[in-house]
Design a protein around this motif. Structure first.
Motif, PDB file in Angstrom:
ATOM      1  N   LEU A 130       0.818  -1.205   0.000  1.00  0.00           N
ATOM      2  CA  LEU A 130       0.000   0.000   0.000  1.00  0.00           C
ATOM      3  C   LEU A 130       0.853   1.257   0.000  1.00  0.00           C
ATOM      4  O   LEU A 130       0.464   2.295  -0.526  1.00  0.00           O
ATOM      5  N   ASP A 131       2.042   1.147   0.597  1.00  0.00           N
ATOM      6  CA  ASP A 131       2.953   2.290   0.635  1.00  0.00           C
ATOM      7  C   ASP A 131       3.872   2.351  -0.570  1.00  0.00           C
ATOM      8  O   ASP A 131       4.749   3.205  -0.655  1.00  0.00           O
ATOM      9  N   ARG A 137       2.197  -0.339  -5.713  1.00  0.00           N
ATOM     10  CA  ARG A 137       1.397   0.605  -4.938  1.00  0.00           C
ATOM     11  C   ARG A 137      -0.050   0.586  -5.427  1.00  0.00           C
ATOM     12  O   ARG A 137      -0.323   0.701  -6.607  1.00  0.00           O
ATOM     13  N   GLN A 138      -0.964   0.480  -4.469  1.00  0.00           N
ATOM     14  CA  GLN A 138      -2.369   0.320  -4.817  1.00  0.00           C
ATOM     15  C   GLN A 138      -3.068   1.645  -5.101  1.00  0.00           C
ATOM     16  O   GLN A 138      -4.138   1.681  -5.656  1.00  0.00           O
ATOM     17  N   GLY A 139      -2.479   2.736  -4.704  1.00  0.00           N
ATOM     18  CA  GLY A 139      -3.084   4.024  -5.026  1.00  0.00           C
ATOM     19  C   GLY A 139      -3.823   4.627  -3.850  1.00  0.00           C
ATOM     20  O   GLY A 139      -3.983   4.017  -2.793  1.00  0.00           O
ATOM     21  N   LYS A 140      -4.303   5.854  -4.021  1.00  0.00           N
ATOM     22  CA  LYS A 140      -4.980   6.553  -2.930  1.00  0.00           C
ATOM     23  C   LYS A 140      -6.201   5.770  -2.466  1.00  0.00           C
ATOM     24  O   LYS A 140      -6.890   5.116  -3.235  1.00  0.00           O
ATOM     25  N   CYS A 141      -6.468   5.846  -1.199  1.00  0.00           N
ATOM     26  CA  CYS A 141      -7.574   5.132  -0.565  1.00  0.00           C
ATOM     27  C   CYS A 141      -7.406   3.621  -0.665  1.00  0.00           C
ATOM     28  O   CYS A 141      -8.357   2.891  -0.402  1.00  0.00           O
ATOM     29  N   GLY A 142      -6.227   3.149  -1.031  1.00  0.00           N
ATOM     30  CA  GLY A 142      -6.051   1.710  -1.195  1.00  0.00           C
ATOM     31  C   GLY A 142      -6.297   0.940   0.080  1.00  0.00           C
ATOM     32  O   GLY A 142      -6.738  -0.204   0.047  1.00  0.00           O
ATOM     33  N   ARG A 144      -8.333   1.870   2.533  1.00  0.00           N
ATOM     34  CA  ARG A 144      -9.637   2.172   3.120  1.00  0.00           C
ATOM     35  C   ARG A 144     -10.633   1.103   2.716  1.00  0.00           C
ATOM     36  O   ARG A 144     -10.774   0.778   1.549  1.00  0.00           O
ATOM     37  N   LEU A 145     -11.347   0.576   3.700  1.00  0.00           N
ATOM     38  CA  LEU A 145     -12.240  -0.541   3.452  1.00  0.00           C
ATOM     39  C   LEU A 145     -13.659  -0.177   3.876  1.00  0.00           C
ATOM     40  O   LEU A 145     -13.859   0.599   4.807  1.00  0.00           O
ATOM     41  N   GLY A 146     -14.635  -0.771   3.202  1.00  0.00           N
ATOM     42  CA  GLY A 146     -16.022  -0.571   3.597  1.00  0.00           C
ATOM     43  C   GLY A 146     -16.730   0.545   2.870  1.00  0.00           C
ATOM     44  O   GLY A 146     -17.941   0.706   3.007  1.00  0.00           O
ATOM     45  N   CYS A 147     -16.001   1.356   2.104  1.00  0.00           N
ATOM     46  CA  CYS A 147     -16.630   2.473   1.384  1.00  0.00           C
ATOM     47  C   CYS A 147     -17.130   1.951   0.033  1.00  0.00           C
ATOM     48  O   CYS A 147     -16.598   2.307  -1.025  1.00  0.00           O
ATOM     49  N   HIS A 148     -18.162   1.131   0.069  1.00  0.00           N
ATOM     50  CA  HIS A 148     -18.523   0.375  -1.132  1.00  0.00           C
ATOM     51  C   HIS A 148     -19.118   1.224  -2.244  1.00  0.00           C
ATOM     52  O   HIS A 148     -19.187   0.766  -3.382  1.00  0.00           O
ATOM     53  N   VAL A 149     -19.556   2.448  -1.956  1.00  0.00           N
ATOM     54  CA  VAL A 149     -20.079   3.306  -3.024  1.00  0.00           C
ATOM     55  C   VAL A 149     -19.151   4.476  -3.333  1.00  0.00           C
ATOM     56  O   VAL A 149     -19.451   5.291  -4.196  1.00  0.00           O
ATOM     57  N   CYS A 150     -18.033   4.566  -2.644  1.00  0.00           N
ATOM     58  CA  CYS A 150     -17.130   5.699  -2.840  1.00  0.00           C
ATOM     59  C   CYS A 150     -16.537   5.681  -4.243  1.00  0.00           C
ATOM     60  O   CYS A 150     -16.126   4.638  -4.749  1.00  0.00           O
ATOM     61  N   GLN A 151     -16.466   6.867  -4.852  1.00  0.00           N
ATOM     62  CA  GLN A 151     -15.913   7.001  -6.188  1.00  0.00           C
ATOM     63  C   GLN A 151     -14.615   7.808  -6.194  1.00  0.00           C
ATOM     64  O   GLN A 151     -14.135   8.207  -7.256  1.00  0.00           O
ATOM     65  N   MET A 152     -14.050   8.035  -5.023  1.00  0.00           N
ATOM     66  CA  MET A 152     -12.793   8.782  -4.939  1.00  0.00           C
ATOM     67  C   MET A 152     -11.688   8.053  -5.688  1.00  0.00           C
ATOM     68  O   MET A 152     -10.859   8.661  -6.356  1.00  0.00           O
ATOM     69  N   ALA A 153     -11.675   6.734  -5.562  1.00  0.00           N
ATOM     70  CA  ALA A 153     -10.679   5.925  -6.251  1.00  0.00           C
ATOM     71  C   ALA A 153     -11.286   4.563  -6.532  1.00  0.00           C
ATOM     72  O   ALA A 153     -12.257   4.155  -5.897  1.00  0.00           O
ATOM     73  N   GLU A 154     -10.739   3.872  -7.497  1.00  0.00           N
ATOM     74  CA  GLU A 154     -11.216   2.534  -7.804  1.00  0.00           C
ATOM     75  C   GLU A 154     -10.992   1.627  -6.597  1.00  0.00           C
ATOM     76  O   GLU A 154      -9.904   1.606  -6.013  1.00  0.00           O
ATOM     77  N   ASP A 155     -12.019   0.884  -6.211  1.00  0.00           N
ATOM     78  CA  ASP A 155     -11.958   0.086  -4.989  1.00  0.00           C
ATOM     79  C   ASP A 155     -11.220  -1.228  -5.233  1.00  0.00           C
ATOM     80  O   ASP A 155     -11.817  -2.301  -5.317  1.00  0.00           O
ATOM     81  N   LYS A 156      -9.886  -1.150  -5.326  1.00  0.00           N
ATOM     82  CA  LYS A 156      -9.099  -2.350  -5.560  1.00  0.00           C
ATOM     83  C   LYS A 156      -9.049  -3.242  -4.320  1.00  0.00           C
ATOM     84  O   LYS A 156      -8.893  -4.459  -4.433  1.00  0.00           O
ATOM     85  N   SER A 157      -9.181  -2.641  -3.132  1.00  0.00           N
ATOM     86  CA  SER A 157      -9.142  -3.440  -1.909  1.00  0.00           C
ATOM     87  C   SER A 157     -10.279  -4.443  -1.881  1.00  0.00           C
ATOM     88  O   SER A 157     -10.081  -5.630  -1.612  1.00  0.00           O
ATOM     89  N   LEU A 158     -11.496  -3.980  -2.159  1.00  0.00           N
ATOM     90  CA  LEU A 158     -12.636  -4.889  -2.157  1.00  0.00           C
ATOM     91  C   LEU A 158     -12.511  -5.916  -3.270  1.00  0.00           C
ATOM     92  O   LEU A 158     -12.850  -7.100  -3.083  1.00  0.00           O
ATOM     93  N   ALA A 159     -12.011  -5.503  -4.426  1.00  0.00           N
ATOM     94  CA  ALA A 159     -11.819  -6.442  -5.531  1.00  0.00           C
ATOM     95  C   ALA A 159     -10.829  -7.536  -5.143  1.00  0.00           C
ATOM     96  O   ALA A 159     -11.041  -8.725  -5.433  1.00  0.00           O
ATOM     97  N   ASN A 178     -20.489  -0.734  -7.038  1.00  0.00           N
ATOM     98  CA  ASN A 178     -19.476   0.312  -7.120  1.00  0.00           C
ATOM     99  C   ASN A 178     -19.029   0.521  -8.562  1.00  0.00           C
ATOM    100  O   ASN A 178     -18.905   1.659  -9.035  1.00  0.00           O
ATOM    101  N   ARG A 179     -18.802  -0.586  -9.277  1.00  0.00           N
ATOM    102  CA  ARG A 179     -18.367  -0.478 -10.673  1.00  0.00           C
ATOM    103  C   ARG A 179     -19.451   0.148 -11.545  1.00  0.00           C
ATOM    104  O   ARG A 179     -19.155   0.935 -12.454  1.00  0.00           O
TER     105      ARG A 179
END
Length: 464
Positions: A130-131, A137-142, A144-159, A178-179
């Motif tokens: 993550l760092d 590097r996974q990117g910003k908000c990488g 952060r978990l649980g934000c299933h509708v957030c569009q700040m960044a692609e939710d690679k963690s949940l994927a 989310n997608r």
């Protein structure tokens, strides 16, 4: 001194996290004062080592690890790990997990989630990725978990978690939602084009909030995800992992969509019936990405000087109910009326600190009133009746408003009723609306003067 724990603020979660946290904290602190307890201190997890931006904000606030300070809300806060490094954090986690230090948790679940969110079996390795370690590097908000509708960044963690194993299969639908939201953000056909502010007798016509049909679709998708998760959990004998639309939230959504004219009265109950009784499925679709494009140029539609003042029954198109007032006139339970600053009479609904749904009333509705609500939904009251759902909830005593919202919601109801009679709420022919509207340069001089300084402002794209 009593301590409470709060995570650090994040700029993209004001409505979903920071606002509710702040409201809960204030309510909790009021209780402490009433009980005569010492002033509480909120513990933050902010660290100077997290980022340059975080460090700058902490220095500006004077955050400290050994002395409480006042934040902008006047509350005492302290940051016990302010000067810890990443290595310090993981060392502490290991010490607590091994029992070398007394703590409230062994952090096993935290380490599991960290690891699996990057698709590894080790939380420390995941944190390095993550760092930016290893070039992955996974990117910003990488992290952060649980934000299933957030569009700040692609939710690679949940994927990553869904792909890691069957343990996270329940979250596949959330990831798909989310997608879908991400793919359609710039699809202007899914946006509501009719403005909500009259200036010089005109409203602006351009993409703004989601179109009623899009809101209905999103609501249906969430109901379907809840239903599928309930069935999955029941099949394996465990509690559901999530529920997106709890009863009180469902009623709040249903009421506010009626008030704003973006759904027929009690549409949420009808969608729930479709899924639970009729076996209709509302699965989140796979759609191609719509690439970002320039915002369409605003046009302007003439509607008159004020919302609904042209109606012969304008006094009754807000939240007042003539039948209710007639039947209760002179009785102890008569609906009281208050007067707005402009002299307009509005219904004096019950108030509290903020908008809320009464839990007991919600349960009574779910147990005894659903059939009647569905009958009213299916009957369709015709143009001008779209706010009937909100008014029913309000008169039932299910809704609590802030003091300011009594007048505000009455104004919204009048605006919505007016737009509904003009056919500008649930469904409208955009081509027809655009044909009847005019560009800025063709507005009358007075209207052009008030709209001219605003025409270059971008529309605020909201999700509701």
């Amino acid at each position: 001194m009593l301590f409470t724990l709060q995570s650090a603020d994040h700029p993209n979660s004001i409505d979903l996290k920071i606002g509710p946290q702040r409201s809960f904290r204030r309510k909790l602190f009021r209780q402490f004062r009433q009980q005569g307890l010492a002033e509480p201190v909120t513990c933050l997890g902010s660290r100077y080592d997290e980022s340059t931006r975080r460090a700058a904000g902490m220095r500006l606030r004077g955050d400290s690890d050994n002395a409480a300070s006042r934040n902008k809300d006047g509350d005492l806060v302290i940051s016990p790990v302010a000067h810890w490094s990443d290595d310090d954090i993981w060392e502490a986690v290991s010490l607590y997990a091994g029992g070398a230090r007394p703590g409230y948790s062994d952090f096993e679940e935290m380490r599991r989630i960290y690891a699996h969110s990057v698709g590894t079996s080790c939380a420390v390795v995941a944190d390095a990725i993550l760092d930016g370690g290893g070039g992955r590097r996974q990117g910003k908000c990488g992290a952060r978990l649980g934000c299933h509708v957030c569009q700040m960044a692609e939710d690679k963690s949940l994927a990553n978690m869904v792909a890691y194993g069957d343990r996270y299969a329940y979250a596949a639908g959330l990831q798909k939602l989310n997608r879908f939201i991400r793919a359609t953000r710039y699809d202007w056909s899914r946006r509501h084009w009719i403005g909500r502010t009259i200036r010089g007798g005109y409203v602006r016509v351009m993409p703004d909030t989601y179109h009623p049909s899009m809101l209905r679709a999103l609501t249906r998708y969430m109901f379907q995800l809840d239903f599928d998760e309930q069935r999955r959990a029941a099949s394996v004998g465990e509690q559901p992992k999530f529920q997106l639309l709890l009863l009180d939230m469902m009623i709040a959504v249903d009421a506010m969509q009626s008030l704003n004219g973006v759904a027929k009265p009690f549409a949420a109950w009808a969608d729930l019936r479709d899924i639970q009784v009729r076996g209709i499925r509302y699965d989140v679709p796979d759609v191609p990405d719509i690439h970002q494009s320039a915002m369409p140029i605003a046009r302007y539609l003439h509607v008159g000087s004020e919302w609904d003042d042209s109606a012969p029954d304008a006094d009754w198109t807000g939240l007042r109910d003539p039948m209710r007032e007639a039947l209760t006139e002179g009785s102890a339970c008569q609906s009281s009326i208050i007067f707005a600053a402009d002299g307009r009479a509005v219904l004096d609904l019950q108030t509290a600190q903020q908008f809320d749904v009464d839990a007991e009333a919600a349960q009574l509705i779910a147990e005894f009133e659903v059939d009647r609500l569905l009958d009213m939904h299916d009957a369709d009251g015709g143009p001008g009746s779209v706010t009937a759902g909100y008014r029913w909830y309000a008169h039932y005593g299910c809704l609590t408003l802030s003091h300011a919202q009594k007048v505000e919601h009455d104004e919204i109801a009048r605006r919505t009723a007016f737009k509904d009679r003009l056919g500008l709420t649930l469904s409208y022919d955009l081509k027809d609306v655009l044909a009847r509207s005019v560009p800025l340069e063709d507005l009358p001089a007075a209207a052009r003067a008030v709209w001219g300084g605003l025409s270059s402002e971008p529309a605020q794209l909201l999700l509701c």
